[in-house]
Design an enzyme around this catalytic site. Structure first.
Site, short mmCIF file in Angstrom:
data_model
loop_
_atom_site.label_atom_id
_atom_site.label_comp_id
_atom_site.label_asym_id
_atom_site.label_seq_id
_atom_site.Cartn_x
_atom_site.Cartn_y
_atom_site.Cartn_z
N CYS A 142 -74.05 19.00 -103.29
CA CYS A 142 -73.08 19.92 -103.89
C CYS A 142 -73.32 19.98 -105.40
CB CYS A 142 -71.69 19.37 -103.59
SG CYS A 142 -70.32 20.24 -104.31
N HIS A 197 -64.05 22.98 -83.14
CA HIS A 197 -65.05 21.97 -83.53
C HIS A 197 -65.83 22.36 -84.78
CE1 HIS A 197 -65.02 20.31 -79.15
NE2 HIS A 197 -63.93 20.04 -79.81
P1 NAD Z 1 -70.85 21.28 -72.08
O1 NAD Z 1 -72.31 21.27 -72.35
O2 NAD Z 1 -70.14 20.02 -71.83
O3 NAD Z 1 -70.58 22.22 -70.82
C1 NAD Z 1 -71.19 23.48 -70.68
C2 NAD Z 1 -70.62 24.14 -69.47
O4 NAD Z 1 -71.14 25.45 -69.43
C3 NAD Z 1 -70.96 23.47 -68.15
O5 NAD Z 1 -69.79 23.32 -67.38
C4 NAD Z 1 -71.93 24.45 -67.49
O6 NAD Z 1 -71.83 24.47 -66.07
C5 NAD Z 1 -71.47 25.75 -68.10
N1 NAD Z 1 -72.48 26.80 -68.14
C6 NAD Z 1 -73.83 26.67 -68.19
N2 NAD Z 1 -74.41 27.88 -68.23
C7 NAD Z 1 -73.40 28.79 -68.23
C8 NAD Z 1 -73.34 30.20 -68.27
N3 NAD Z 1 -74.44 30.94 -68.33
N4 NAD Z 1 -72.13 30.81 -68.23
C9 NAD Z 1 -70.99 30.08 -68.18
N5 NAD Z 1 -70.99 28.74 -68.13
C10 NAD Z 1 -72.18 28.10 -68.16
O7 NAD Z 1 -70.18 22.09 -73.28
P2 NAD Z 1 -68.69 22.09 -73.83
O8 NAD Z 1 -67.74 22.06 -72.68
O9 NAD Z 1 -68.64 23.21 -74.79
O10 NAD Z 1 -68.49 20.71 -74.60
C11 NAD Z 1 -69.53 20.02 -75.23
C12 NAD Z 1 -69.47 19.87 -76.74
O11 NAD Z 1 -70.73 20.25 -77.29
C13 NAD Z 1 -68.46 20.71 -77.45
O12 NAD Z 1 -67.87 19.86 -78.38
C14 NAD Z 1 -69.26 21.78 -78.21
O13 NAD Z 1 -68.69 21.94 -79.49
C15 NAD Z 1 -70.63 21.19 -78.35
N6 NAD Z 1 -71.75 22.16 -78.25
C16 NAD Z 1 -71.69 23.41 -78.80
C17 NAD Z 1 -72.73 24.30 -78.65
C18 NAD Z 1 -72.64 25.66 -79.29
O14 NAD Z 1 -72.00 25.82 -80.32
N7 NAD Z 1 -73.27 26.67 -78.69
C19 NAD Z 1 -73.87 23.94 -77.92
C20 NAD Z 1 -73.92 22.66 -77.35
C21 NAD Z 1 -72.86 21.78 -77.54
#
Ligand code: NAD
Length: 246
Positions: free
Chosen positions: A147, A119
């Site tokens: 840019c 992503h």
């Molecule tokens: P999601 O928010 O849909 O799911 C997060 C998952 O993580 C949930 O199933 C939850 O139960 C689990 N979770 C929560 N705490 C946890 C922990 N301590 N350890 C392990 N698991 C834990 O996120 P997704 O599946 O990555 O998809 C959502 C979209 O949002 C993606 O496209 C992503 O790119 C984007 N996103 C990215 C970030 C980041 O870069 N950190 C943050 C938020 C959203």
């Protein structure tokens, strides 16, 4: 250590090739909120409105303000023990690919090398005119940024309805196809096409380890469903060496 963690650890020790899929949950213990933890909303706006090409075309300054706020909060975050465990696993296993849906750059910061960023990357700025990209971790003072060519810059992330970076899905699918063990950590596995990487592995009978404090749509199908935070479980899977691939 629970017997399922021990069994998953044994499967991992035998693996010559490991593919990982991570999601926002892996960064939760670094203080970065997951997508679903706040109901898919930011203040009163839906993420889909902030993270679409249409939303950006309507109000680029507003979209950039959101991304800049996220950049600033991510800038103060540091990798956690889960990120570190994946670095250690890459060091020990013969073939290793880390497919991530995260755009926060914490896997890079931790030291992972073979990363497929499905992503994109929030630290990359891409020109909407000349398409040039650059990594920029500084605070952006003028929003939207421009840019040198005069074109408006956009965040180098994949928005809803956009194609994934060229070749990313192919690299990720190949890695999963050739893996002896697949680890799925911290993802709700609801966002496609990334979530589509998991079923073919299970159909082929590849050992799959899921790490998540909550059940997902895949929990009943994976070989090992380990309930708990990835910052605790990943280090347990990887601790005290062993001869991987034996
Ligand atoms: P999601 O928010 O849909 O799911 C997060 C998952 O993580 C949930 O199933 C939850 O139960 C689990 N979770 C929560 N705490 C946890 C922990 N301590 N350890 C392990 N698991 C834990 O996120 P997704 O599946 O990555 O998809 C959502 C979209 O949002 C993606 O496209 C992503 O790119 C984007 N996103 C990215 C970030 C980041 O870069 N950190 C943050 C938020 C959203």
């Amino acid at each position: 250590m629970s017997s399922s963690v021990e069994a998953a650890r044994t499967a991992l020790l035998r693996a010559g090739s490991v593919a990982v899929l991570t999601g926002a949950g892996v960064s939760a213990e670094s203080g970065i909120p997951t997508f679903r933890s706040n109901g898919g909303y930011w203040r009163t706006h839906r993420f889909e409105d902030l993270a679409t090409p249409q939303g950006f075309a309507r109000d680029p300054k507003f979209v950039w303000e959101w991304y800049e706020e996220r950049r600033r909060s991510i800038a103060s975050a540091t990798p956690n023990a889960g990120h570190a465990a994946l670095v250690e696993l890459e060091r020990r296993v013969r073939r290793f690919t880390l497919n991530t849906q995260n755009m926060d750059g914490l896997h890079d910061l931790a030291g992972s090398k073979n990363i497929v960023k499905l992503h994109g990357d929030i630290w990359v700025l891409r020109c909407t005119r000349c398409r040039r990209e650059r990594v920029d971790r500084t605070v952006l003072r003028e929003l939207p940024p421009y840019c040198e060519c005069g074109g408006m810059l956009r965040p180098g992330v994949v928005w809803f309805g956009e194609m994934l970076p060229e070749g990313a899905m192919e690299r990720a699918s190949d890695a999963v196809h050739n893996a002896d063990v697949v680890i799925v950590a911290g993802t709700s596995a609801r966002v496609y096409p990334a979530a589509g990487l998991i079923p073919p592995a299970m159909e082929r009978g590849t050992a799959a380890i899921e790490i998540n404090p909550e059940a997902t749509d895949f929990s009943s199908d994976v070989t090992f469903s380990l309930r708990g935070p990835s910052a605790e479980i990943l280090p347990m899977l990887i601790m005290d060496g062993g001869n991987y691939g034996s």
